[in-house]
Design an enzyme around this catalytic site. Structure first.
Site, PDB file in Angstrom:
ATOM      1  N   CYS A   1     -10.501   0.917   7.486  1.00 11.71           N
ATOM      2  CA  CYS A   1      -9.827   2.153   7.892  1.00 11.71           C
ATOM      3  C   CYS A   1     -10.364   3.386   7.154  1.00 11.71           C
ATOM      4  O   CYS A   1     -10.437   4.469   7.719  1.00 11.71           O
ATOM      5  CB  CYS A   1      -8.322   2.033   7.674  1.00 11.71           C
ATOM      6  SG  CYS A   1      -7.869   1.484   6.021  1.00 11.71           S
ATOM      7  N   CYS A   2     -10.729   3.206   5.863  1.00 15.11           N
ATOM      8  CA  CYS A   2     -11.014   4.396   5.043  1.00 15.11           C
ATOM      9  C   CYS A   2     -12.334   5.109   5.362  1.00 15.11           C
ATOM     10  O   CYS A   2     -12.320   6.337   5.531  1.00 15.11           O
ATOM     11  CB  CYS A   2     -10.969   4.038   3.566  1.00 15.11           C
ATOM     12  SG  CYS A   2      -9.341   3.499   3.002  1.00 15.11           S
TER      13      CYS A   2
ATOM     14  N   GLU B   1       0.865  -1.199   0.000  1.00 21.03           N
ATOM     15  CA  GLU B   1       0.000   0.000   0.000  1.00 21.03           C
ATOM     16  C   GLU B   1       0.895   1.241   0.000  1.00 21.03           C
ATOM     17  O   GLU B   1       0.731   2.155   0.816  1.00 21.03           O
ATOM     18  CB  GLU B   1      -0.887   0.009   1.253  1.00 21.03           C
ATOM     19  CG  GLU B   1      -1.614  -1.297   1.495  1.00 21.03           C
ATOM     20  CD  GLU B   1      -2.593  -1.260   2.666  1.00 21.03           C
ATOM     21  OE1 GLU B   1      -3.798  -1.471   2.441  1.00 21.03           O
ATOM     22  OE2 GLU B   1      -2.156  -1.011   3.801  1.00 21.03           O
TER      23      GLU B   1
HETATM   24  O1  FUB Z   1      -2.618  -0.428   9.299  1.00 21.10           O
HETATM   25  C1  FUB Z   1      -3.730   0.378   9.625  1.00 21.10           C
HETATM   26  C2  FUB Z   1      -4.418   0.842   8.381  1.00 21.10           C
HETATM   27  O2  FUB Z   1      -4.907  -0.276   7.640  1.00 21.10           O
HETATM   28  C3  FUB Z   1      -3.527   1.556   7.410  1.00 21.10           C
HETATM   29  O3  FUB Z   1      -3.395   2.907   7.649  1.00 21.10           O
HETATM   30  C4  FUB Z   1      -4.195   1.277   6.117  1.00 21.10           C
HETATM   31  O4  FUB Z   1      -3.354   1.511   5.027  1.00 21.10           O
HETATM   32  C5  FUB Z   1      -4.609  -0.150   6.264  1.00 21.10           C
HETATM   33  O5  FUB Z   1      -3.552  -0.998   5.955  1.00 21.10           O
HETATM   34 ZN    ZN Z   2      -7.732   3.323   4.605  1.00 26.83          ZN
END
Ligand code: FUB
Ligand code: ZN
Length: 645
Positions: free
Chosen positions: A429-430, A333
């Site tokens: 998370c998003c 990522e």
């Molecule tokens: O690792 C925590 C969160 O989950 C990260 O910020 C995102 O990229 C996802 O991997």
């Molecule tokens: Zn995210």
């Protein structure tokens, strides 16, 4: 020595958004997203993957009470990133190692939302969740459900991977927002108690570790500003100065001996003050860079500021998608190499663009140049907004610039690219990150110093700055017109600095101004209304030919919006379309689309044949704002289109 912090942003209690474009989006987040996320956290969304987040806090509280009563508690492995019914005991922790953070991000969004508009029902739910969170906190302040439930003896033994300090960071951010939104201190006290333990644990005479996933740095600085407790600032500084020093802490944790290159993913391969390139996991990166910029301003550290500027420049000149997306590769990522910006394989995690907006604001406070707000705008109106469906009920995690649904289904290299938004994610998370940003958008509009109020985002609002009151009426996204009414002036040297968006070739104002570093500076001697008309028109943008995928192609933009072609308007095989740049691009005010002229090539039936000019026919092209793509079912999408020769 002069302070390197040149301005501070106005917080949400000073700014109330009232804007034709944003009011709807903020209410959508309040009406749909926040309640929906509450249900998801409580595992009440039918058909969605279970979150287990609240369940984990309840389990942890039970374990804690058994420990406090002197009873025996079970031990379960802490040995992987994700725990489910298949790979772990049913009484053990469930979800990702950072599952607690989803709850904290939700609470943070609620804190901001309550500061916009009180809502007793929502506050009651949040208070119940805060009660569950606080009930799980150990006597010494420790608060991470993975370790409380599974194995207390392993606390702080895997900083590199297992996110305790990351969860703490989100707890602290939530606590500050909730306190500011409600005046209630329960969560803030819990965050401070955990912070105190962290400060005692990580210092020169104890563990010299630092977060594997950054955020605690910037969160500790927020906590310091809220409480005045200097040890929080000191620990933020400790985390940043220890990072990347040899011997590497993650080597010490794992008993290895490396040259640090393995820790590029965590930006821990060299000391932050020596870093000059955005590398590794993109979200971690931008959270660290934000922390560095915040710390630089707090302790007046030029070296850190200079590192931040180099990293910022590397991002915006070589690693930034036109949509404000960052993180070109799904592998980790992560940021990849300069000019590696594939459209179809792009990762562009929503969280990464949220973090880029944080970094931009922190830099803006150290450098009164409009570039930071320009990039924040790009990320906000494109990558971030694309992260949520128009009805607020589904979300993108990954935001590519080209999608072919069949490739997403059949090509494992593209399995991260979803052709339609998802209801929820096991790694969620998003959506809460997007919610907390949108609910705190009022904090991204202004920065202010002794005499100047900077208007960075051209979003309608009422504001109480230190030096004056402002009422900004904005028709920015439609016509480019804004009015700024200035009253209640408290200095005779007041300047209002209005960001002139970088794409804008012409701007007209009703008052004289001087121009510097991307801002129009108005001297204000009496109450007045400044009127500015930014020229906003469809534009054709060329990408550097260093980006291999975009040679011979262009993108269409208008104002802050990047546009995209969708199959539903233009038919399938979007790659066969070309744009005639000699013909006018027409903006359709009624629906926000842009119509252009182009051609559609006939499909080649033979895979290879002797060259001859393609047979083609004229066609109208319909572009929609990128942030709106994917709202009409599964279909092809493309941002870049070939130019007709
Ligand atoms: O690792 C925590 C969160 O989950 C990260 O910020 C995102 O990229 C996802 O991997
Ligand atoms: Zn995210």
């Amino acid at each position: 020595m002069d302070s390197i912090k040149l301005s501070h942003h106005l917080k949400s209690n000073k700014v109330k958004i009232d804007d034709g474009f944003w009011n709807k989006i903020i209410s959508l987040v309040q009406r749909e997203v926040i309640p929906y996320q509450y249900k998801a956290l409580c595992d009440k969304v039918e058909g969605a993957e279970k979150s287990h987040s609240i369940e984990n806090f309840i389990k942890a509280a039970k374990i804690k009470s058994v420990i406090e009563a002197g009873g025996q508690v079970p031990v379960y492995p802490v040995d992987k990133w994700f725990y489910d019914e298949q790979n772990s005991d049913s009484n053990a922790f469930k979800g990702w190692v950072f599952q607690d953070s989803d709850v904290y991000k939700w609470l943070e969004a609620v804190g901001y939302s309550l500061s916009i508009k009180q809502n007793d029902n929502l506050k009651k739910k949040a208070d119940e969740i805060i009660e569950a969170v606080c009930s799980a906190q150990l006597e010494n302040g420790y608060l991470d459900t993975l370790y409380i439930i599974n194995d207390r003896s392993k606390i702080f033994t895997n900083l590199k991977d297992f996110h305790e300090l990351y969860c703490f960071g989100h707890l602290a951010e939530a606590a500050v927002a909730y306190y500011n939104g409600t005046g209630e201190k329960r969560l803030l006290e819990a965050a401070c108690k955990f912070a105190d333990l962290i400060c005692e644990t990580f210092n020169e005479s104890n563990l010299k570790g630092y977060p594997g996933h950054e955020i605690a740095e910037l969160a500790l600085i927020k906590l310091y500003r809220e409480t005045g407790k200097k040890q929080y600032l000191d620990t933020a500084e400790f985390f940043i100065t220890q990072r990347g020093k040899a011997p590497y802490y993650y080597d010490i944790e794992t008993g290895r001996s490396t040259d640090g290159r393995d820790y590029i993913y965590n930006q821990a391969h060299k000391e932050p003050r020596l870093q000059d390139e955005a590398v590794g996991h993109a979200v971690r990166g931008v959270y660290l860079y934000t922390g560095m910029a915040e710390l630089a301003g707090e302790i007046n550290n030029d070296e850190l500021l200079s590192a931040c500027k180099k990293i910022w420049n590397n991002i915006v000149t070589k690693k930034l998608y036109i949509t404000g997306g960052i993180g070109s590769t799904a592998d980790g990522e992560a940021f990849s190499f300069d000019y590696d910006l594939p459209n179809d394989l792009a990762y562009c995690e929503t969280c990464a663009s949220v973090g880029l907006i944080f970094f931009a604001r922190s830099m803006n406070e150290l450098d009164s140049n409009s570039v930071y707000a320009d990039i924040a705008e790009k990320a906000l109106y494109n990558c971030v907004l694309a992260g949520m469906a128009e009805d607020g009920k589904s979300f993108f995690y990954v935001n590519p610039l080209e999608v072919l649904p069949e490739a997403s289904r059949r090509d494992s290299r593209k399995k991260h690219v979803k052709p339609v938004r998802q209801k929820w994610f096991s790694c969620a998370c998003c959506p809460p990150n997007l919610a907390r940003l949108i609910c705190s958008l009022s904090e991204y509009i202004y920065t202010e110093n002794d005499n100047t109020v900077f208007i960075n985002q051209l979003i309608g609002n009422y504001a109480e700055a230190d030096k004056c009151s402002l009422h900004l009426k904005s028709d920015y996204t439609k016509s480019g017109h804004i009015d700024i009414e200035i009253t209640n002036i408290k200095t005779d040297k007041l300047k209002i600095a209005v960001r002139m968006p970088n794409y804008c070739e012409n701007a007209k104002a009703n008052m004289c101004y001087s121009y510097a570093d991307g801002y129009m500076y108005f001297d204000i001697t009496e109450e007045c209304i400044i009127t500015v008309d930014f020229e906003i028109k469809p534009q054709i943008i060329k990408c550097s030919n260093r980006v291999r995928e975009n040679c011979g192609k262009v993108a269409v933009t208008r104002g802050p919006f990047v546009y995209a072609l969708e199959e539903v308007d233009n038919g399938s095989n979007l790659q066969m379309l070309t744009l005639d740049a000699e013909k006018p691009l027409i903006y359709n005010e009624a629906n926000g689309t842009i119509t252009a002229s182009g051609y559609r090539e006939a499909p080649d039936e033979e895979l290879y044949k002797a060259y001859s000019p393609a047979s083609k026919e004229k066609t109208d092209l319909t572009f929609i704002p990128y942030c709106k793509w994917g709202n009409r079912g599964e279909n092809e999408m493309e941002v870049y289109i070939r130019l007709e020769k």
